[in-house]
Design a protein around this motif. Structure first.
Motif, PDB file in Angstrom:
ATOM      1  N   ILE A 862       0.608  -1.242   0.069  1.00 47.74           N
ATOM      2  CA  ILE A 862      -0.002  -0.274   0.185  1.00 47.74           C
ATOM      3  C   ILE A 862       0.980   1.408  -0.661  1.00 47.74           C
ATOM      4  CG2 ILE A 862      -0.364   0.129   2.737  1.00 47.74           C
ATOM      5  CD1 ILE A 862      -3.121   1.371   2.431  1.00 47.74           C
ATOM      6  N   SER A 863       0.494   2.267  -0.891  1.00 52.34           N
ATOM      7  CA  SER A 863       1.600   3.334  -0.799  1.00 52.34           C
ATOM      8  C   SER A 863      -0.104   4.634  -0.518  1.00 52.34           C
ATOM      9  CB  SER A 863       2.068   3.259  -2.168  1.00 52.34           C
ATOM     10  OG  SER A 863       1.438   3.773  -3.147  1.00 52.34           O
ATOM     11  N   VAL A 864       0.647   5.736  -0.412  1.00 57.54           N
ATOM     12  CA  VAL A 864      -0.085   7.038   0.237  1.00 57.54           C
ATOM     13  C   VAL A 864       0.433   8.259  -0.163  1.00 57.54           C
ATOM     14  CG1 VAL A 864       0.397   7.313   2.593  1.00 57.54           C
ATOM     15  CG2 VAL A 864      -2.142   8.249   1.199  1.00 57.54           C
ATOM     16  N   ASP A 865      -0.056   8.874  -1.532  1.00 51.81           N
ATOM     17  CA  ASP A 865       1.217  10.153  -1.410  1.00 51.81           C
ATOM     18  C   ASP A 865      -0.024  11.897  -1.668  1.00 51.81           C
ATOM     19  OD1 ASP A 865       3.080  12.006  -2.390  1.00 51.81           O
ATOM     20  OD2 ASP A 865       4.051  10.625  -4.347  1.00 51.81           O
ATOM     21  N   GLU A 882      -3.028   3.621  -3.401  1.00 45.99           N
ATOM     22  CA  GLU A 882      -2.517   2.577  -4.065  1.00 45.99           C
ATOM     23  C   GLU A 882      -1.976   1.575  -3.395  1.00 45.99           C
ATOM     24  OE1 GLU A 882      -0.623   4.439  -8.495  1.00 45.99           O
ATOM     25  OE2 GLU A 882       0.765   4.151  -7.251  1.00 45.99           O
ATOM     26  N   LEU A 883      -3.024   0.436  -4.024  1.00 36.52           N
ATOM     27  CA  LEU A 883      -2.577  -1.078  -2.949  1.00 36.52           C
ATOM     28  C   LEU A 883      -2.369  -2.085  -4.844  1.00 36.52           C
ATOM     29  CD1 LEU A 883      -4.458   0.240  -1.403  1.00 36.52           C
ATOM     30  CD2 LEU A 883      -5.064  -2.016  -0.040  1.00 36.52           C
ATOM     31  N   SER A 884      -1.987  -3.240  -4.238  1.00 37.01           N
ATOM     32  CA  SER A 884      -1.307  -4.092  -5.563  1.00 37.01           C
ATOM     33  C   SER A 884      -1.034  -5.089  -4.901  1.00 37.01           C
ATOM     34  CB  SER A 884       0.205  -3.767  -5.853  1.00 37.01           C
ATOM     35  OG  SER A 884       1.700  -3.690  -5.605  1.00 37.01           O
ATOM     36  N   ASN A 885      -1.213  -6.202  -5.931  1.00 35.84           N
ATOM     37  CA  ASN A 885      -0.673  -7.620  -4.675  1.00 35.84           C
ATOM     38  C   ASN A 885      -0.033  -8.453  -5.870  1.00 35.84           C
ATOM     39  OD1 ASN A 885      -0.848 -10.361  -4.208  1.00 35.84           O
ATOM     40  ND2 ASN A 885      -3.057 -10.780  -4.568  1.00 35.84           N
ATOM     41  N   ALA A 886       1.591  -8.597  -5.431  1.00 34.35           N
ATOM     42  CA  ALA A 886       1.966  -9.196  -6.087  1.00 34.35           C
ATOM     43  C   ALA A 886       2.694 -10.708  -5.620  1.00 34.35           C
ATOM     44  CB  ALA A 886       3.732  -8.164  -5.403  1.00 34.35           C
ATOM     45  N   GLY A 887       1.643 -11.189  -4.640  1.00 31.03           N
ATOM     46  CA  GLY A 887       2.093 -11.992  -4.649  1.00 31.03           C
ATOM     47  C   GLY A 887       1.418 -13.524  -5.578  1.00 31.03           C
ATOM     48  N   SER A 888       1.399 -14.736  -5.380  1.00 33.34           N
ATOM     49  CA  SER A 888       0.704 -15.793  -6.091  1.00 33.34           C
ATOM     50  C   SER A 888      -1.073 -15.859  -5.503  1.00 33.34           C
ATOM     51  CB  SER A 888       1.904 -16.747  -6.161  1.00 33.34           C
ATOM     52  OG  SER A 888       1.134 -16.959  -4.660  1.00 33.34           O
ATOM     53  N   THR A 889      -1.343 -15.769  -4.191  1.00 31.17           N
ATOM     54  CA  THR A 889      -2.489 -15.821  -3.810  1.00 31.17           C
ATOM     55  C   THR A 889      -3.399 -14.706  -3.867  1.00 31.17           C
ATOM     56  OG1 THR A 889      -1.499 -17.012  -2.383  1.00 31.17           O
ATOM     57  CG2 THR A 889      -3.456 -16.468  -1.174  1.00 31.17           C
ATOM     58  N   GLY A 890      -4.904 -14.511  -4.444  1.00 31.89           N
ATOM     59  CA  GLY A 890      -6.049 -13.489  -4.573  1.00 31.89           C
ATOM     60  C   GLY A 890      -6.327 -13.350  -3.229  1.00 31.89           C
ATOM     61  N   VAL A 891      -7.022 -12.325  -2.943  1.00 32.08           N
ATOM     62  CA  VAL A 891      -7.159 -11.989  -1.581  1.00 32.08           C
ATOM     63  C   VAL A 891      -8.487 -11.048  -1.690  1.00 32.08           C
ATOM     64  CG1 VAL A 891      -7.234 -10.238   0.736  1.00 32.08           C
ATOM     65  CG2 VAL A 891      -4.845 -10.884   0.041  1.00 32.08           C
ATOM     66  N   SER A 892      -9.409 -11.918  -1.149  1.00 34.62           N
ATOM     67  CA  SER A 892     -11.520 -10.919  -1.863  1.00 34.62           C
ATOM     68  C   SER A 892     -11.629 -10.644  -0.013  1.00 34.62           C
ATOM     69  CB  SER A 892     -11.946 -12.295  -2.052  1.00 34.62           C
ATOM     70  OG  SER A 892     -11.919 -12.457  -2.970  1.00 34.62           O
ATOM     71  N   GLY A 893     -11.913  -8.559  -0.153  1.00 40.65           N
ATOM     72  CA  GLY A 893     -12.031  -8.104   0.920  1.00 40.65           C
ATOM     73  C   GLY A 893     -11.179  -7.649   2.011  1.00 40.65           C
ATOM     74  N   VAL A 939      -5.625  -1.770  -7.376  1.00 42.93           N
ATOM     75  CA  VAL A 939      -6.429   0.129  -7.112  1.00 42.93           C
ATOM     76  C   VAL A 939      -5.774   0.878  -7.357  1.00 42.93           C
ATOM     77  CG1 VAL A 939      -8.392  -2.006  -7.094  1.00 42.93           C
ATOM     78  CG2 VAL A 939      -7.463  -1.136  -4.741  1.00 42.93           C
ATOM     79  N   SER A 940      -6.585   2.072  -7.679  1.00 41.02           N
ATOM     80  CA  SER A 940      -6.263   3.102  -6.879  1.00 41.02           C
ATOM     81  C   SER A 940      -7.648   3.772  -6.557  1.00 41.02           C
ATOM     82  CB  SER A 940      -5.504   3.751  -7.954  1.00 41.02           C
ATOM     83  OG  SER A 940      -4.963   2.899  -8.640  1.00 41.02           O
ATOM     84  N   PHE A 941      -6.939   4.647  -4.752  1.00 37.41           N
ATOM     85  CA  PHE A 941      -7.887   5.178  -4.710  1.00 37.41           C
ATOM     86  C   PHE A 941      -7.734   7.058  -4.610  1.00 37.41           C
ATOM     87  CE2 PHE A 941      -9.307   1.722  -2.252  1.00 37.41           C
ATOM     88  CZ  PHE A 941     -10.614   1.866  -2.526  1.00 37.41           C
ATOM     89  N   LEU A 942      -8.808   8.015  -4.315  1.00 40.51           N
ATOM     90  CA  LEU A 942      -7.876   9.015  -4.951  1.00 40.51           C
ATOM     91  C   LEU A 942      -8.691  10.123  -3.805  1.00 40.51           C
ATOM     92  CD1 LEU A 942      -5.938  12.499  -6.190  1.00 40.51           C
ATOM     93  CD2 LEU A 942      -8.336  12.233  -7.903  1.00 40.51           C
ATOM     94  N   LEU A 943      -8.392  10.700  -2.879  1.00 41.64           N
ATOM     95  CA  LEU A 943      -8.842  10.632  -1.915  1.00 41.64           C
ATOM     96  C   LEU A 943      -8.475  12.040  -1.684  1.00 41.64           C
ATOM     97  CD1 LEU A 943     -10.670  10.386   0.967  1.00 41.64           C
ATOM     98  CD2 LEU A 943      -8.568  10.239   2.301  1.00 41.64           C
ATOM     99  N   SER A 944     -10.257  12.754  -1.447  1.00 40.52           N
ATOM    100  CA  SER A 944      -9.614  14.171  -1.574  1.00 40.52           C
ATOM    101  C   SER A 944     -10.345  15.439  -0.569  1.00 40.52           C
ATOM    102  CB  SER A 944      -9.870  15.469  -2.988  1.00 40.52           C
ATOM    103  OG  SER A 944      -9.450  14.676  -4.290  1.00 40.52           O
ATOM    104  N   GLY A 945     -10.458  16.521   0.404  1.00 44.80           N
ATOM    105  CA  GLY A 945     -10.555  17.295   1.166  1.00 44.80           C
ATOM    106  C   GLY A 945     -10.421  19.109   1.110  1.00 44.80           C
ATOM    107  N   LEU A 946     -11.370  19.162   2.126  1.00 41.37           N
ATOM    108  CA  LEU A 946     -10.634  20.645   1.658  1.00 41.37           C
ATOM    109  C   LEU A 946     -10.194  21.000   3.095  1.00 41.37           C
ATOM    110  CD1 LEU A 946     -11.287  23.942   0.702  1.00 41.37           C
ATOM    111  CD2 LEU A 946     -12.782  23.941   2.088  1.00 41.37           C
ATOM    112  N   LEU A 947      -9.046  21.502   3.192  1.00 40.11           N
ATOM    113  CA  LEU A 947      -8.212  21.837   4.388  1.00 40.11           C
ATOM    114  C   LEU A 947      -8.095  23.493   4.577  1.00 40.11           C
ATOM    115  CD1 LEU A 947      -5.577  21.131   6.037  1.00 40.11           C
ATOM    116  CD2 LEU A 947      -3.619  22.157   4.289  1.00 40.11           C
ATOM    117  N   ALA A 948      -8.609  23.429   5.806  1.00 38.27           N
ATOM    118  CA  ALA A 948      -8.407  24.764   6.520  1.00 38.27           C
ATOM    119  C   ALA A 948      -7.204  25.900   6.864  1.00 38.27           C
ATOM    120  CB  ALA A 948      -9.064  24.395   8.126  1.00 38.27           C
ATOM    121  N   PRO A 949      -7.388  26.761   6.276  1.00 37.61           N
ATOM    122  CA  PRO A 949      -6.856  27.242   6.922  1.00 37.61           C
ATOM    123  C   PRO A 949      -5.476  27.885   7.822  1.00 37.61           C
ATOM    124  CG  PRO A 949      -8.177  28.779   6.319  1.00 37.61           C
ATOM    125  CD  PRO A 949      -8.252  27.313   6.779  1.00 37.61           C
ATOM    126  N   LEU A 950      -6.129  27.326   8.900  1.00 30.22           N
ATOM    127  CA  LEU A 950      -5.198  27.110  10.133  1.00 30.22           C
ATOM    128  C   LEU A 950      -5.639  26.339  11.067  1.00 30.22           C
ATOM    129  CD1 LEU A 950      -6.222  30.958  11.636  1.00 30.22           C
ATOM    130  CD2 LEU A 950      -3.860  30.184  10.406  1.00 30.22           C
TER     131      LEU A 950
END
Length: 992
Positions: A862-865, A882-893, A939-950
């Motif tokens: 997993i990576s976040v940036d 971003e999450l990726s499965n580099a192994g030989s076994t699939g994961v559900s859930g 899978v790829s997520f784009l998480l967005s939010g309004l950052l308060a100025p203070l």
């Protein structure tokens, strides 16, 4: 002078014979009249020479021709010009033509009384009645359907007319000229004939390949003769026993009326009409396509002549005259008579009249007071007086009457006659001969008697006077004898037969004398010699000093001494006495069978018995040639004792007897021997099967096929160096070494001894199960455990061929360490054991391993940036997770969580999958979602939010992925990653 007279007589006789056999013209023969349709002519055939002697022009398409009963006229139906031509048989010219007679006249038939001709008019549908005296039509039969053939009842009261298109035979009352009946026929009927009894009509049914048989009395149903091809016309012989029919195949068939048998006769192409001669000996057939007429000899069913005629000869009706044409005038006298003298007769040759006036029926020849009748030259007149000169005249006769006598022949004088018969013939028999005495002839016939001939049976002897001996006769065959006197003319008549005598003599000697010895007697066979004419009354046989009589071969002479040789002879006797003795027979020695042997004793062997004995008291008069010993149903011969009888059944008790043999035969059997039972060792056991055990082998087997004739009392099994005995299968052989191969054999024992060893069994190796494995170590995996262990120290004598490991309820197999046990439940602890397997079975289980827990191993990163290290307050900030499965076994859930904190508001996210990864497409608020990651997916997520100025305090963001229960993540960081801290402010440096 006598010799000269004889020569003269012989010369005259030769001339007379020549005169008798010289030929003269024969009377005229009948004629056949053949219509030639394409030539519009009639060919006149002389059936004596089978040649055409005249061709007569007639009307167009002459279809049929019929000769009048007196053979004077021929009536021809001319189909195409509707006329009738009448031909004069004497001049062979048409004397009358009846024109416009009817439409298409086809058939002419003359009534039985000869007064009318009935003519069928094919397309006119009528039958015309023509009066032959006036050549006028006196009646018409109407209502006919294309009429063709016509026939009459023999008394003329009924006419039978074939209707071609009506398929009927119409019956006409000739007195009233009306139809009184109609009988159905086959298809395309053409011709008809009536049998001599007026019982049956025979009708050609061309379209049905048959001849219909119609009962004119109505007493029987119609029948028919089947033919190979369509018939055209037919005729019947005078006896009604044969039908002759032409067919489209080119054959005439001779049909046996009684048996329906068919005899084919090959004639020319396209046979149509046919007719028989007056005597029925010949059949004439018109061959329309060949332009010929075939003359057939009906006795042999063969064609004897093929006669060329005109074009398309197709003659129906009775076209063959049954006699010659009638005469027109008296004949002139015969000519040129030449008479030749004979003995009491004359032969007269002559030439026929120059003007015969018609057919000459016969000639009458007269010589003096005697006459004779003949049909041709020469004619012999008998009864004339020898020595009396006569002349001869001839008269010719035709159907009108006699000619005037001819001019006389030359004068001639009949010659001397034969002598009278001798008398009083008396025969006396001799040996193959007879002596005949007789009284000489009373009259020599006018010439000296030159000799007397005596004939007895088939033999003749000539002599000058009585008695005459006739030799060369057969003894035993009765003969009578006759005597003739001979003069220059020849042999006179024979005397009355003599008495019957049988030439004879004493019998001939017998031949082929063969003596056959018997018991104090000899049977003598022989072939009797000739009895020489008289029955043999006795045969006398002599053998040394003894004799016997009999009537036939063989004869037995008894009272002889056995052992003493004799030879024999035979004498035959008839009424004249004894014949000579025969040659001596072969020498024989009377004898009988020997006495039975004595003191018979039997000694048993293997399927045999040795039989000892002593000879009987007497050899019967002939040397004993051998002995035959019989034990049970087996026999053996030998010259002396003992005799071994083989082929016996072991175990079956027998007693034995012996007979002696000489040339006479076999003695009576001896008294029986003692009873013995042949025997030998038992047969080797069979089907030996070894089954291994722990340091032992179980040996099973079948007893041999035979016990050798004595009961088996035990068996011994041997495996390697160990043996064991017992009463029956199986036997257990112990004391063997596990791991050492052995095979086994078995012997059977009876009172005679031990059998041969059986064939070796299968090879087996004694063994037991292997020991337990040791040092078992379990390593968990994804729903499985891998077990590593040490092999057992003892394989039980049989190679280990695998291992079975058990973990909980699951097990696994491998040929060697390690063993994998799969199918386990991840997250559930198990402990495991292992046991070894060999051919004997499963060994004991090992000690249990330490407990282990199976789990799924995954490799989820997993990576976040946010892509920056300064975050301006009051703006929307986006993090790429971003999450990726580099192994030989699939994961559900997999559960991903990322909370931005209180500094953010209006948070939301979107998601997309790659390589099979899947997630919810979007959401609001902090990120909290489940994703599915097959092996190699992301899978790829784009998480967005309004950052308060203070406040402007640095911000860090952490994203975490948690795997479902039963999974282990091997990726560094174990599912958690962070971005920051990033600086927050309105300006990146300082306020300016």
């Amino acid at each position: 002078m006598a010799s000269g007279f004889a020569r003269s007589v012989v010369a005259l006789a030769m001339l007379w014979c020549l005169a008798i056999f010289s030929s003269a013209p024969a009377a005229a023969a009948p004629f056949a009249y053949v219509t030639n349709r394409t030539d519009a002519t009639v060919s006149v055939i002389d059936i004596a020479t089978n040649t055409v002697v005249a061709t007569v022009p007639v009307g167009a398409n002459p279809y049929s021709a019929t000769v009048s009963h007196d053979n004077a006229r021929i009536y021809v139906a001319n189909f195409s010009d509707n006329s009738i031509s009448i031909i004069d048989a004497i001049s062979n010219t048409v004397t009358t033509t009846l024109t416009n007679f009817c439409t298409n006249p086809a058939w002419v038939t003359i009534t039985p009384d000869g007064s009318e001709a009935w003519v069928s008019c094919f397309n006119g549908g009528i039958v015309q009645r023509l009066n032959l005296a006036s050549n006028t039509v006196t009646g018409t039969v109407s209502g006919m359907s294309r009429p063709l053939g016509i026939a009459f009842k023999h008394d003329g009261s009924r006419a039978y007319i074939v209707c071609n298109s009506g398929f009927t035979l119409r019956v006409i009352d000739t007195a009233t000229n009306t139809q009184v009946g109609s009988i159905g026929t086959g298809f395309n009927a053409i011709d008809v004939s009536i049998d001599p009894t007026d019982h049956y009509a025979y009708v050609v049914a061309n379209g049905d390949n048959r001849i219909d048989i119609l009962d004119l009395t109505g007493q029987a149903s119609p029948n028919y003769y089947s033919l190979p091809s369509p018939p055209v016309a037919l005729t019947l012989n005078s006896a009604g026993t044969r039908i002759y029919t032409t067919t489209n195949s080119g054959n005439v068939y001779n049909v046996n009326v009684a048996t329906f048998a068919l005899t084919p006769i090959g004639v020319g192409a396209g046979p149509y009409g046919l007719d028989l001669t007056g005597d029925g000996s010949r059949l004439y057939v018109t061959n329309a396509y060949a332009g010929t007429v075939s003359a057939v000899d009906v006795a042999s069913n063969t064609v004897i002549a093929t006669i060329p005629v005109g074009g398309g000869p197709q003659t129906f009706g009775h076209f063959v005259a049954k006699g010659p044409p009638p005469a027109t005038s008296l004949p002139s006298a015969p000519r040129n008579l030449i008479a030749t003298a004979g003995i009491g007769q004359a032969s007269i040759s002559f030439d026929p009249p120059l003007a015969p006036g018609g057919t000459i029926l016969h000639y009458t020849m007269s010589c003096g007071a005697h006459s004779a009748i003949g049909t041709a030259s020469p004619i012999v007149v008998t009864g004339l007086s020898n020595g009396v000169s006569v002349t001869c005249t001839a008269v010719a006769t035709n159907s009108i009457g006699d000619s005037v006598p001819s001019a006389p022949s030359n004068a001639m004088t009949p010659m001397a006659v034969l002598p009278a018969a001798p008398s009083n013939a008396i025969a006396t028999r001799g040996n193959a001969q007879v002596s005949v005495a007789f009284t000489a002839s009373a009259y020599d016939g006018g010439a000296p008697i030159t000799s007397y001939g005596v004939t007895c049976g088939s033999q003749r002897i000539n002599g000058s006077a009585s008695p005459i001996v006739v030799t060369g006769l057969s003894n035993g065959i009765a003969v009578t004898c006759v005597v003739v006197a001979t003069n220059v003319i020849g042999d006179g008549p024979a005397s009355a037969p003599s008495n019957s005598v049988i030439p004879a003599s004493v019998p001939d000697a017998a031949t082929a004398v063969v003596a056959t010895r018997g018991n104090t007697q000899v049977s003598v066979a022989f072939i009797p010699g000739s009895n020489q004419g008289l029955p043999i009354s006795n045969f006398h046989v002599v053998c040394a000093t003894r004799s016997a009589d009999g009537l036939a071969s063989p004869i037995v002479v008894g009272g002889l001494t056995n052992g003493v040789a004799v030879a024999c002879s035979v004498i035959a006797t008839n009424a004249l006495g004894d014949g000579p003795a025969s040659a001596q027979s072969n020498a024989v020695i009377p004898a009988t069978i020997p006495d039975a042997p004595l003191a018979v004793s039997a000694t048993r062997g293997n399927a045999q018995v040795s039989v000892a004995f002593t000879a009987g008291v007497s050899n019967g008069g002939a040397v004993v040639s051998g002995y035959t010993a019989t034990c049970g149903n087996q026999s053996m011969s030998g010259a002396t004792a003992p005799i071994v009888v083989s082929g016996l059944s072991n175990g079956v008790a027998v007693s034995c007897s012996v007979i002696a043999n000489n040339v006479i035969g076999n003695s009576a059997p001896s008294a029986p021997s003692n009873s013995v039972t042949p025997a030998t060792v038992a047969d080797a056991p069979m089907n030996v099967v070894a089954t291994r055990g722990n340091a032992q082998v179980n040996v099973a087997f079948d007893a041999g096929e035979g016990n050798g004739g004595a009961a088996v009392n035990g068996f011994t099994a041997t495996c390697g160096g160990q043996s064991i005995s017992g009463a029956a299968s199986p036997l257990l052989v112990t004391g063997l070494s596990n791991g050492t191969p052995v095979n086994c054999s078995v012997i059977a024992s009876n009172d005679v001894g031990n059998s041969l060893a059986s064939s070796p069994s299968n090879t087996v190796t004694p063994a037991t199960v292997p020991g337990a494995p040791s040092a078992v170590v379990a390593t968990p995996g994804n729903a499985r455990v891998t077990l590593v262990f040490a092999a057992p120290s003892d394989n039980g004598g049989s190679a280990v061929n695998g291992y079975i490991a058990s973990c909980g309820s699951q097990s696994g197999f491998a040929a060697a360490s390690p063993v994998i046990v799969s199918g386990l439940s991840n997250g559930v602890p198990v402990s495991c054991t292992v046991y070894a397997i060999n051919d004997v079975g499963n060994g004991p289980a090992s000690l249990a391993s330490a407990a282990v827990t199976p789990i799924i191993v995954a490799n989820i990163s997993i990576s976040v940036d946010d892509g920056a290290d300064f975050l301006p307050g009051g703006t929307t900030i986006s993090y790429l997770i971003e999450l990726s499965n580099a192994g030989s076994t699939g994961v559900s859930g997999a559960h991903i969580v990322d909370a931005l904190g209180t500094q953010f508001s209006a948070t939301a996210w979107i998601c997309s999958g790659q390589g099979g990864g899947s997630c919810a497409s979007s959401g609001t608020g902090d990120l909290d979602a489940l994703v599915n990651l097959p092996a190699g997916a992301s899978v790829s997520f784009l998480l967005s939010g309004l950052l308060a100025p203070l406040p402007e305090t640095p911000i860090s963001n952490t994203a975490t992925v948690t795997l479902p229960s039963g999974y282990s993540n091997t990726h560094a960081g174990n599912g958690s990653t962070s971005d920051g801290p990033d600086t927050v402010g309105i300006f990146r440096g300082s306020f300016e």
